[in-house]
Design an enzyme around this catalytic site. Sequence first.
Site: not given
Ligand code: PMV
Length: 340
Positions: A106, A108, A111-115, A157
């Site tokens: 999912p 937001g 879990l790295g969905s955008s990456a 990510d």
């Molecule tokens: O919530 P996510 O999957 O976007 O992870 C962010 C991780 C952070 O350390 C909060 C931000 C970053 O750029 O490392």
Amino acid sequence: MTEGNVDYAFSYAPGKVILSGEHAVVYGYPAVAATLDKGVRIAVKQAHQQNDGPILRAGSLGISSDIRPDPNGDGPELLRKALARLAELFQDRVKSLDMMVESAIPAGRGLGSSAALSVAMIRGVCRFLGINLEHHAEVELAMELEKIFHGSPSGIDHTVISKGGCVLFQRQADKPTISSIHVARQLQLAVGFSSPHGGTLKTVKALQERYMRAPHLYKHLFEGIGALAIEMQKALLEGHLYAVGELMNINQGYLNALGVSTAELEALCHIARSNGALGAKLTGAGCGGAVIALADGNVDHIVSAFQSAGFSAFKTECQTTEPASCTNSGKVENMYEYKA
Ligand code: PMV
């Protein structure tokens, strides 16, 4: 491959969890992340008579309209901007492409969905165009898309997602240092979902404002978190699951002190621990998102405990070694047949 006279290129990128060190990693401290057995798949084909793309079809992310890089078009603005950036990066060679997304993670929820979407799009486009991209180039291109989604990301990510497996990551001024961790034991996780977070960018910025008001105080927390990441690396290498769980619990205490936990995330941690998890913490940006709980042969029980308390949940496993690269074959109706 060709299916019914249509040429497709397929790509895959896994989701990820941060086992230790989110937020502190933005300030240059080490962190540990691992990819998951669930991720994002993309089928790329030539669009019919289109040159205003690339087009993204992302019904599995809950987005019903087709997304184009049009600044005034339908769908989430950040996705439209990311497509525009993709067209710039590939010098318009992708403008007539159609990308169908299937996501098992999912959006937001940390879990790295955008990456994963960024890496999968780059892989799919390169496969379609016959470009053989080296790993470091993939990471650089994915960073360009991640900047659209997250502003000034640490890079953890998309770096772990591009590499696969489990890594210790540290942001440096010029180039991050990344070392693979060969995890000695399987890591089974129960993931309990809170409401989606308000965006990584927002959470990171709010913490930066708190940090600017009292840097000497926050420095203590970041240093403590950085030390936990090094301990986590050791515990994973040695396969000491009890230590891994303990470190997750302590890290969660720090994340609460940083102000990125919520009552719901704390409740999820409590449910997991009181149902036999070895440790539990939020993962990713926090302020919503998800809690990961390390299981000890009881992953189904912890998932059920989350669900009985009204939270959606699933089980997943960390990829403990770098996977072989994705194959370029299969059927478009069932993209989950493809194995990374
Ligand atoms: O919530 P996510 O999957 O976007 O992870 C962010 C991780 C952070 O350390 C909060 C931000 C970053 O750029 O490392």
